[in-house]
Design a protein around this motif. Structure first.
Motif, short mmCIF file in Angstrom:
data_model
loop_
_atom_site.label_atom_id
_atom_site.label_comp_id
_atom_site.label_asym_id
_atom_site.label_seq_id
_atom_site.Cartn_x
_atom_site.Cartn_y
_atom_site.Cartn_z
N VAL A 105 0.84 -1.21 0.00
CA VAL A 105 0.00 0.00 0.00
C VAL A 105 0.87 1.25 0.00
N GLU A 106 1.92 1.26 0.81
CA GLU A 106 2.80 2.42 0.84
C GLU A 106 3.51 2.61 -0.49
N GLY A 107 3.86 1.50 -1.14
CA GLY A 107 4.46 1.60 -2.47
C GLY A 107 3.49 2.19 -3.48
N MET A 108 2.22 1.78 -3.40
CA MET A 108 1.21 2.35 -4.28
C MET A 108 1.11 3.85 -4.08
N LEU A 109 1.07 4.29 -2.82
CA LEU A 109 0.95 5.72 -2.55
C LEU A 109 2.15 6.50 -3.07
N ALA A 110 3.35 5.93 -2.87
CA ALA A 110 4.55 6.60 -3.34
C ALA A 110 4.58 6.70 -4.86
N ALA A 111 4.02 5.68 -5.55
CA ALA A 111 4.04 5.65 -7.00
C ALA A 111 2.99 6.56 -7.62
N LEU A 112 1.95 6.92 -6.86
CA LEU A 112 0.91 7.80 -7.38
C LEU A 112 1.42 9.24 -7.32
N ARG A 113 1.86 9.74 -8.45
CA ARG A 113 2.45 11.08 -8.50
C ARG A 113 1.35 12.13 -8.66
N VAL A 114 0.47 12.17 -7.67
CA VAL A 114 -0.66 13.09 -7.67
C VAL A 114 -0.70 13.79 -6.32
N PRO A 115 -1.41 14.93 -6.21
CA PRO A 115 -1.54 15.59 -4.91
C PRO A 115 -2.14 14.65 -3.87
N GLN A 116 -1.59 14.69 -2.67
CA GLN A 116 -2.09 13.85 -1.58
C GLN A 116 -2.30 14.70 -0.34
N VAL A 117 -3.40 14.47 0.32
CA VAL A 117 -3.74 15.17 1.56
C VAL A 117 -3.77 14.14 2.66
#
Length: 341
Positions: A105-117
Motif C-alpha cells: 500500500v505504501e508503495g502504491m501511494l509513493a508511485a501515485l504522483r498526484v496531490p495527496q492530503v
C-alpha cells in the motif's frame, strides 16, 4: 477527477461526508479499506513494459474497480493493515502478510504522483510532537513548557518550575483493555502524591507540560488555506476540566463557532507550511487573559462532530482541495516531485 480515499472499514462518518461532497462537485470518490487488504481486495501494481495496468479492486457488496492511472488525488485518512486476516494463520506468516500488505500500500501511494492530503512522509514527520512544538515556538506561536523524560528527578525538577501545576500525557494513542472494555489514557493533572511516587517512569517515558489556565479550549481545523475554529467551555462537564475528550460524547452539542486573532491564524498557517500539511486538527487553549497557547496538531485528526455542531463545512473544504477547486498548500509538492526511489 477521481479521489482515492485511504481508510479502514470501521472509520467514522467523515468518509461518507467527504465522498458525498466530492460527488456533489462532480468528482468520483473511491474508498479503499486497508484492513480488508489483502483478503478482501485485489491490488495489482504494474511496473515496466508489458506489466499491465495498475488496478485496485474491492470485493464483496458495494465493491468496485479502479484504474490507478485515473486517480487525480489521494486523501490519506487512516490505515489498519491486515486487520481482517484470519486469526488462525500461523503468527509468523500472519506477521509477514501484514508487513507485505503495508509495504504494498505504501508503495502504491509513493508511485501515485498526484496531490495527496497528505503525503505519508509529511504525515509521519508532522506527527512528531517535539518537532511540532519546536517549529511552533520558532515561528512565534505561544507554546507550553514541555519535558519528555523517564527520569524521576528531571520530572520533579520540571514540575517545581510550574506554578500552576503540571499535566502528564503520552506521545502516542494508548488504551488499556479490561474485560473487553477500552480505557483510554487521557491527559491528567499530577498531584503531589503522583510526583512523590514515580517508580514506573523508568519503564515508560512520559511527557510533562506546565498546566495552562484556560477560558476556552479550541479545536482548529485547517484545510488548505482555510482555518475553521470551534471552542468549548472547559467547565461544561464535570471531569472535562483537564482533557475535554474524557467527556467527549457528553459535550458534542456544546461546541461553538470561534475565531483566532489574525496574528495567531497567520502563525497556524505558517506552522502548516513548515510541517508540509494541507490538513491538520490543532488543539489550542485560550487563557483568561487572552493568550492562545498551541498544544499540538494531529495530521489526520477527527472533525466529524464539528460538522454537526457548530456546523463547520470541513468536508466541503476537503473535497474542494482534493479536486483542485481550492488552493493547496505549496509545501506538499516537495514530496510529490521528489525523485523516485
Amino acid at each position: 477527477m477521481t479521489v482515492l480515499i485511504i481508510t479502514h472499514s470501521e472509520d467514522n462518518e467523515c468518509i461518507a461526508r467527504v465522498a458525498a461532497a466530492i460527488e456533489r462537485l462532480g468528482g468520483r470518490a473511491f474508498r479503499f479499506d486497508t484492513d480488508l487488504f489483502p483478503a478482501g481486495a485485489r491490488l495489482a501494481l504494474g511496473a515496466g513494459p508489458g506489466a499491465g495496468r495498475s488496478t485496485l479492486r474491492t470485493l464483496g457488496p458495494g465493491g468496485g474497480e479502479l484504474d490507478l492511472g485515473d486517480v487525480t488525488a489521494v486523501w490519506y485518512r487512516r490505515v489498519a493493515h491486515g486487520r481482517t486476516l484470519p486469526a488462525s494463520m500461523d503468527p509468523q506468516l500472519r506477521s509477514a502478510s501484514v508487513e507485505e500488505a503495508k509495504r504494498t500500500v505504501e508503495g502504491m501511494l509513493a508511485a501515485l504522483r498526484v496531490p495527496q492530503v497528505d503525503p505519508l512522509p509529511a504525515v509521519r514527520f508532522a506527527s512528531n510532537k517535539q518537532v511540532q512544538l519546536d517549529i511552533a515556538r520558532e515561528i512565534g506561536l505561544d507554546t507550553p513548557r514541555t519535558l519528555t523524560t523517564n527520569d524521576e528527578g528531571a520530572a520533579r525538577a520540571f514540575a517545581a518550575t510550574c506554578p500552576d501545576g503540571v499535566v502528564a500525557k503520552m506521545l502516542s494513542s494508548f488504551a488499556v483493555y479490561r474485560d473487553g472494555e477500552e480505557h483510554v489514557v487521557f491527559t491528567n493533572a499530577l498531584r503531589d502524591e503522583d510526583l512523590a511516587d514515580m517508580r514506573g517512569l523508568s519503564l515508560c517515558p512520559m511527557t510533562f507540560q506546565e498546566r495552562i489556565p484556560k477560558a476556552r479550549e479550541l479545536r482548529v481545523t485547517v484545510v488548505g488555506e482555510r482555518v475553521f475554529a470551534a471552542s468549548i467551555d472547559p467547565e461544561a462537564a464535570p471531569g472535562a476540566e483537564v482533557d475535554w475528550r474524557r467527556k467527549g460524547r457528553e459535550l458534542l452539542d456544546a461546541w461553538r463557532k470561534d475565531a483566532l486573532p489574525p496574528e495567531v491564524e497567520t502563525g497556524v498557517l505558517r506552522l502548516m507550511d513548515q510541517l508540509g500539511l494541507n490538513y491538520g486538527a490543532l488543539d489550542i487553549l485560550r487563557t483568561p487573559d487572552g493568550r492562545h497557547v498551541f498544544l499540538e496538531v494531529n495530521p489526520v485528526g477527527e472533525f466529524f462532530w464539528l460538522e454537526r455542531t457548530p456546523g463547520l463545512p470541513i468536508s466541503e473544504a476537503l473535497a474542494e482541495v482534493l479536486l483542485g477547486r481550492a488552493p493547496r498548500r505549496g509545501s506538499w509538492s516537495a514530496f510529490l516531485h521528489a525523485p523516485a526511489t
